[in-house]
Design an enzyme around this catalytic site. Structure first.
Site, PDB file in Angstrom:
ATOM      1  N   GLU A  95      49.666  46.714  38.219  1.00 31.16           N
ATOM      2  CA  GLU A  95      48.755  46.256  39.265  1.00 31.16           C
ATOM      3  C   GLU A  95      48.820  47.147  40.497  1.00 31.16           C
ATOM      4  O   GLU A  95      47.821  47.335  41.194  1.00 31.16           O
ATOM      5  CB  GLU A  95      49.075  44.814  39.643  1.00 31.16           C
TER       6      GLU A  95
ATOM      7  N   THR B 180      29.614  46.522  41.281  1.00 37.75           N
ATOM      8  CA  THR B 180      31.069  46.557  41.205  1.00 37.75           C
ATOM      9  C   THR B 180      31.624  45.722  40.056  1.00 37.75           C
ATOM     10  O   THR B 180      32.823  45.717  39.815  1.00 37.75           O
ATOM     11  CB  THR B 180      31.684  46.120  42.554  1.00 37.75           C
TER      12      THR B 180
END
Length: 479
Positions: free
Chosen positions: A350, A461
């Site tokens: 992450e 997006t």
């Protein structure tokens, strides 16, 4: 992979927002509608208590890390919009010519998608997933999957500048903290991601979005400069990424006529190059974050979209600037690839850091997970299209193999909790953006360039393709 992901979602979770592949059931969550006037714990009463979901693109914690809701004992399958995976998957199914599956998804939207729900939904997430997915399907097929005007009428120009949640029933816009039980200093979900995304790219109406001229977001941005948007934290990752992305994409979507958007993008990138772009001792280029006057030498997975963004923007620059930006895009994409290559699973964490002798690796336990995110393969796709360097396809194939080996389970695909072990545990969540973005970008990476040509289409997006203004809006995908 797409058919496997869709078939299992259809079998075990059709109509829910995501599939939980380990337990073979659906997940709704609170992103698309939770009545925030009520105590969240009261709303859990009588409902199944669920583990807190990992953050999603655009809606995670301000640093792209663990959600600020991680201190909550549960989130609830209560209220809200449904079918996020269905609508997110529509255009991917169509592009991949999975006709039977596309018709299944289309039928669910036409028969079962319901806007009459309680609670308040994130404007940003509704825009990029629901509105983006429905519009992209319309532009690709020339057919309205449902009466999209009925949807758009619910998301007309908000009253005031900073609303971030919409009640689908009342149409009222309100400003909310990200989560009611978060710390008092938690970030308000009124970032440029929300304000700009809602005004900039989502809906074309003769060059306008509902209630906004396509250039009105510049005036919005001017006002945002004086707004308390957490000025001590500057990042191109979570809660800031889509602002920069949509500046260059506004210019592209206008058929390169929106020069004000291009100038704003150029100015922003110049500042990023000057203040945030760094090179590690090992020669890796990365984009740091600015926190309270100090550089934080970290990149989030969310920030790895920037390689593709910078490559896209380079196409409109002069020769010297173009080459510099293409080199920067390639270097950043290489760094993000290294974050994958240096893990045991060959999937990226992450967030990864450049400190304490570590480079392109997560150094904190809370940053070691992978939730099927798309940003790295997104940049591979753009860099392949713009350079045709075969390494990007090679890197993409490495991701395919890693997903199949570590994320594929009996009933779908699941994120993993630690990329640095060859026997990772799964998080039991097949994110809707895995079907909307990750699998779509991987597919396009190995397609011919005229399938959703970058000359004619701009991806929002959530990877939903919308046409450049010169494009025939009803043109189907060229296979």
């Amino acid at each position: 992979m797409m058919k496997f992901a869709w078939d299992n979602y259809k079998q075990y979770a059709l109509g829910k927002n995501e599939l939980r592949p380990l337990t073979k059931n659906g997940h709704i969550g609170n992103m698309f509608g939770l009545d925030l006037e009520l105590d969240p714990i009261q709303q859990c009463w009588g409902w199944e208590l669920l583990p807190v979901p990992a953050p999603t693109d655009g809606f995670g914690a301000e640093d792209g890390g663990v959600s600020e809701a991680s201190s909550l004992p549960c989130v609830c399958d209560a209220g809200g919009l449904r079918g996020a995976t269905v609508i997110d998957a529509l255009d991917t199914l169509y592009i991949m010519e999975l006709e039977e599956e596309f018709q299944e998804a289309k039928k669910w939207v036409e028969k079962s998608f319901d806007l009459n729900v309680n609670g308040e939904a994130s404007l940003f997430e509704v825009n990029i997933r629901y509105i983006g997915g429905l519009l992209a399907t319309y532009y690709l097929t020339g057919e309205e999957v449902m009466n999209i005007r009925r949807v758009l009428n619910r998301v007309e120009k908000p009253q005031g500048l900073y609303p971030n949640f919409l009640s689908p029933v009342t149409g009222n816009w309100v400003q909310r903290r990200l989560f009611p039980l978060a710390a008092p200093n938690s970030t308000l979900h009124v970032s440029p991601d929300t304000s700009i995304s809602s005004a900039c790219l989502v809906v074309l109406r003769g060059g306008e979005v509902p209630g906004f001229a396509i250039t009105d977001h510049y005036r919005v941005f001017g006002k945002l400069r004086s707004c308390a948007l957490n000025p001590d934290h500057v990042s191109i990752g979570g809660l800031g990424d889509s602002f920069y992305e949509y500046l260059i994409k506004s210019w592209l979507m206008s058929d390169k006529k929106d020069l004000e958007a291009k100038k704003m993008y150029d100015d922003a990138l110049e500042a990023i190059e000057k203040h945030l772009v760094k090179k590690s001792a090992g020669g890796l280029t990365y984009i740091a974050e600015w926190r309270g006057g100090i550089l934080d030498h970290k990149m989030g997975h969310l920030a790895c979209f920037s390689g593709g963004m910078i490559a896209l923007g380079a196409e409109g620059a002069g020769e010297e600037r173009r080459q510099r930006h293409m080199d920067l895009a390639a270097e950043i994409t290489n760094t993000c690839h290294e974050s994958y290559a240096r893990s045991d699973t060959k999937l990226g964490p992450e967030a990864f850091r450049f400190d304490a002798g570590s480079e392109a690796m997560a150094t904190r336990l809370s940053e070691r997970y992978y939730i099927l995110r798309p940003e790295v393969v997104e940049s591979y796709m753009y860099l392949w299209r713009l350079t045709h360097d075969p390494k990007y396809r090679q890197w993409g194939w490495e991701v395919v193999k890693a997903l199949e080996k570590h994320c594929r389970v009996e009933a779908g695909f699941s994120g993993i909790r630690d990329v640095y072990t060859t026997t990772p545990t799964h998080d039991n969540m097949q994110q809707s953006f895995f079907l909307a973005e990750t699998l779509k970008y991987l597919y396009l990476l190995f397609c011919e360039d005229d399938v959703l040509s970058l000359d004619d289409w701009v991806f929002n997006t959530e990877a939903h393709p919308l046409p450049v203004n010169h494009t025939n809006f009803k043109a189907a995908v060229q296979h």
